[in-house]
Scaffold this motif. Structure first.
Motif, PDB file in Angstrom:
ATOM      1  N   CYS A 136      33.744  30.205  43.795  1.00  0.00           N
ATOM      2  CA  CYS A 136      33.570  29.077  42.871  1.00  0.00           C
ATOM      3  C   CYS A 136      34.919  28.769  42.254  1.00  0.00           C
ATOM      4  O   CYS A 136      35.664  29.675  41.909  1.00  0.00           O
ATOM      5  N   THR A 137      35.210  27.476  42.118  1.00  0.00           N
ATOM      6  CA  THR A 137      36.526  27.098  41.579  1.00  0.00           C
ATOM      7  C   THR A 137      36.565  27.142  40.055  1.00  0.00           C
ATOM      8  O   THR A 137      37.621  26.962  39.466  1.00  0.00           O
ATOM      9  N   LEU A 138      35.418  27.315  39.425  1.00  0.00           N
ATOM     10  CA  LEU A 138      35.386  27.053  37.986  1.00  0.00           C
ATOM     11  C   LEU A 138      35.814  28.209  37.085  1.00  0.00           C
ATOM     12  O   LEU A 138      36.091  28.006  35.909  1.00  0.00           O
ATOM     13  N   ASN A 139      35.864  29.400  37.608  1.00  0.00           N
ATOM     14  CA  ASN A 139      36.440  30.528  36.873  1.00  0.00           C
ATOM     15  C   ASN A 139      35.893  30.763  35.466  1.00  0.00           C
ATOM     16  O   ASN A 139      36.670  31.005  34.533  1.00  0.00           O
ATOM     17  N   CYS A 140      34.578  30.692  35.297  1.00  0.00           N
ATOM     18  CA  CYS A 140      34.024  31.089  34.009  1.00  0.00           C
ATOM     19  C   CYS A 140      34.404  32.553  33.804  1.00  0.00           C
ATOM     20  O   CYS A 140      34.316  33.351  34.733  1.00  0.00           O
ATOM     21  N   ARG A 141      34.808  32.885  32.594  1.00  0.00           N
ATOM     22  CA  ARG A 141      35.468  34.180  32.429  1.00  0.00           C
ATOM     23  C   ARG A 141      34.538  35.374  32.546  1.00  0.00           C
ATOM     24  O   ARG A 141      34.989  36.497  32.738  1.00  0.00           O
ATOM     25  N   PHE A 142      33.248  35.154  32.410  1.00  0.00           N
ATOM     26  CA  PHE A 142      32.294  36.271  32.454  1.00  0.00           C
ATOM     27  C   PHE A 142      31.656  36.412  33.835  1.00  0.00           C
ATOM     28  O   PHE A 142      30.795  37.247  34.051  1.00  0.00           O
ATOM     29  N   CYS A 143      32.046  35.544  34.783  1.00  0.00           N
ATOM     30  CA  CYS A 143      31.324  35.475  36.063  1.00  0.00           C
ATOM     31  C   CYS A 143      32.152  36.074  37.190  1.00  0.00           C
ATOM     32  O   CYS A 143      33.305  35.696  37.397  1.00  0.00           O
ATOM     33  N   HIS A 144      31.537  36.995  37.913  1.00  0.00           N
ATOM     34  CA  HIS A 144      32.248  37.679  38.990  1.00  0.00           C
ATOM     35  C   HIS A 144      32.584  36.740  40.149  1.00  0.00           C
ATOM     36  O   HIS A 144      33.647  36.812  40.737  1.00  0.00           O
ATOM     37  N   THR A 145      31.653  35.826  40.458  1.00  0.00           N
ATOM     38  CA  THR A 145      31.902  34.881  41.555  1.00  0.00           C
ATOM     39  C   THR A 145      33.169  34.066  41.286  1.00  0.00           C
ATOM     40  O   THR A 145      33.941  33.763  42.195  1.00  0.00           O
ATOM     41  N   GLY A 146      33.371  33.723  39.999  1.00  0.00           N
ATOM     42  CA  GLY A 146      34.524  32.906  39.623  1.00  0.00           C
ATOM     43  C   GLY A 146      35.865  33.595  39.855  1.00  0.00           C
ATOM     44  O   GLY A 146      36.907  32.947  39.770  1.00  0.00           O
ATOM     45  N   THR A 147      35.837  34.899  40.168  1.00  0.00           N
ATOM     46  CA  THR A 147      37.109  35.594  40.413  1.00  0.00           C
ATOM     47  C   THR A 147      37.474  35.607  41.900  1.00  0.00           C
ATOM     48  O   THR A 147      38.506  36.128  42.281  1.00  0.00           O
ATOM     49  N   PRO A 325      27.653  43.276  33.274  1.00  0.00           N
ATOM     50  CA  PRO A 325      29.068  43.623  33.410  1.00  0.00           C
ATOM     51  C   PRO A 325      29.468  43.888  34.860  1.00  0.00           C
ATOM     52  O   PRO A 325      28.622  44.227  35.684  1.00  0.00           O
ATOM     53  N   TRP A 326      30.720  43.695  35.135  1.00  0.00           N
ATOM     54  CA  TRP A 326      31.285  44.046  36.441  1.00  0.00           C
ATOM     55  C   TRP A 326      32.647  44.676  36.167  1.00  0.00           C
ATOM     56  O   TRP A 326      33.216  44.494  35.081  1.00  0.00           O
ATOM     57  N   PRO A 327      33.191  45.432  37.127  1.00  0.00           N
ATOM     58  CA  PRO A 327      34.427  46.163  36.866  1.00  0.00           C
ATOM     59  C   PRO A 327      35.556  45.215  36.458  1.00  0.00           C
ATOM     60  O   PRO A 327      35.799  44.223  37.145  1.00  0.00           O
ATOM     61  N   GLY A 328      36.170  45.483  35.339  1.00  0.00           N
ATOM     62  CA  GLY A 328      37.293  44.661  34.899  1.00  0.00           C
ATOM     63  C   GLY A 328      36.890  43.436  34.091  1.00  0.00           C
ATOM     64  O   GLY A 328      37.745  42.640  33.712  1.00  0.00           O
TER      65      GLY A 328
END
Ligand code: SAH
Ligand code: SF4
Length: 394
Positions: A136-147, A325-328
């Motif tokens: 995902c391009t949107l990079n919400c800070r709490f979302c693992h997919t966004g990384t 939560p996810w690592p990091g």
């Protein structure tokens, strides 16, 4: 200030990718597109029209993957169809089952892109969580997919293919069957569906078609992080239930956790919700709210949320999602007491505010944890390479 991520739509592989063997995969094509492919392969107009209707039914309503099973099509024509076409499914790289019954599939496209889908069984329903993009391009800070680094839009075939694969694996063909486990679909997997609008619309049209997968639009929910300019079209052209990832009630906090907010702010977003075609008290809009400790979870936040929903007279329900939560990850989960207090304030204002129980945590299938393991592997591999390089330099 530079907005993290690229917040404009990414290019799509729109046209069906031609397979190496030159055959065309029919999954994801509309009836008219199937007809056009048949014409293109050499059938005359009349035959193409009739066959397209028959093939559509077999593919999307009966779930067959072999032309031989199409009993109303002349046997002599089966080898010809087989020579030109396939009825594909996404390749399954890994299938996992959680202790709570949640299932997750890691899927791979022909160009080696990985994406995931999740099935969540409940007592009264079964929900398939479908992906719309790889990453995902949107990079919400709490979302693992966004990384994730890699992003590509999924094609209509890859989107509807997820639902068809789930039906295969649950043994739920034909579509008309009663007592199915898979009863609901949420576009809440990887990706922002409104940044892949055409493909998501075309795929859901097939899912909703009475002679297709025949799932009612009332049982489908599309979740967006707030792509305001596409919301009206979503209501008009798709018409499914809307979920909006609100997550914060002040500009400062929403700008931080959902960077798209810097482009489309809260008030603009809520106005678009108020204008969403088809929203009413019987079909309320779901506001998703991820609970982040000491970030967006105060009593004051809850009261502001109520004020905003009232101001825009929104037929709303609020889904409180304890942060997974996810690592990091840069945030913590709100305490259960905080979640309860927040929920009570919203509830006492007359707005339903259930707390969502995380599902499939043991297999990383919970909300916002989707990030393909192959991506994780390549990350690990990169780290290992970096270490080796360091060692070589040292
Ligand atoms: N891109 C769309 C749909 C996919 S995300 C959207 O953002 O709405 C589906 C939901 O999971 C969203 O509400 C998202 O904010 C939420 N989510 C993402 N990461 C999460 C996490 N780590 N914990 C809990 N919920 C999360
Ligand atoms: Fe993308 Fe939704 Fe994750 Fe935000 S929450 S990064 S929009 S998938």
């Amino acid at each position: 200030m530079q907005i993290p991520g690229h917040i404009d739509p990414v290019p799509t592989t729109r046209a069906p990718v031609l397979r190496e063997d030159g055959r065309v995969d029919l999954v994801g094509l509309s009836k008219d597109q199937i007809k056009a492919e048949l014409l293109n392969a050499g059938l005359d107009a009349k035959q193409s029209k009739l066959r397209a209707k028959q093939i559509w039914h077999w593919v999307y309503n009966r779930g067959v993957t072999d032309f031989v099973a199409m009993t109303d099509i002349a046997k002599a024509q089966h080898p010809w169809l087989d020579q030109h076409f396939v009825i594909g499914r996404p390749e399954v790289v890994e299938a996992q089952v959680s202790t709570d019954g949640t299932r997750k599939w890691l899927l791979r496209s022909p160009d080696a892109q990985d994406y995931e889908m999740v099935f969540i069984p409940d007592a009264d329903r079964g929900t398939l969580c479908v992906s719309s993009q790889v990453g995902c391009t949107l990079n919400c800070r709490f979302c693992h997919t966004g990384t994730m680094r890699l992003v590509r839009n999924l094609t209509p075939g890859e989107i509807v293919g997820q639902v068809m694969l789930a039906r295969d694996s649950l043994g739920e063909w034909p579509s008309a069957q009663d007592g199915r486990m898979l009863t609901n679909i949420v576009m809440m997997g990887m990706g922002e569906p409104l940044y892949n609008f055409d493909a998501v619309r075309d795929a859901l049209k097939i899912v909703m078609d009475g002679d297709g997968l025949a799932l009612s639009k009332r049982r489908i929910t599309l979740s967006t992080s707030g792509v305001v300019p596409m919301m009206e079209r979503a209501g008009k052209e798709i018409g499914v239930n809307l979920a909006v990832s609100l997550h914060a009630v002040t500009k400062e906090i929403r700008d931080e956790i959902v960077p798209l907010n810097r482009k489309y702010g809260i008030e603009e977003l809520l106005q678009a919700c108020a204008d969403y075609p088809g929203a009413n008290n019987a079909r309320r809009i779901t506001f998703e709210y991820v609970m982040l400790r000491d970030k967006n979870d105060s009593d004051e936040d809850a009261r502001e949320l109520v004020r905003l929903l009232r101001k825009y007279k929104l037929p709303a329900k609020v889904n409180l999602i304890p942060f997974n939560p996810w690592p990091g990850a840069p945030y913590d989960t709100s305490t259960p007491e905080r979640v309860k207090a927040f929920s009570t304030i919203v509830f006492e204002a007359g707005i339903s505010a259930p707390v969502r129980t995380p599902r499939g945590r043991d297999i990383d299938a919970a909300c916002g944890q989707l990030k393909t393991s192959s991506e994780r592997k390549s990350r690990a591999e990169l780290d290992r390479l970096a270490e080796e390089k360091q060692a070589a330099l040292g």
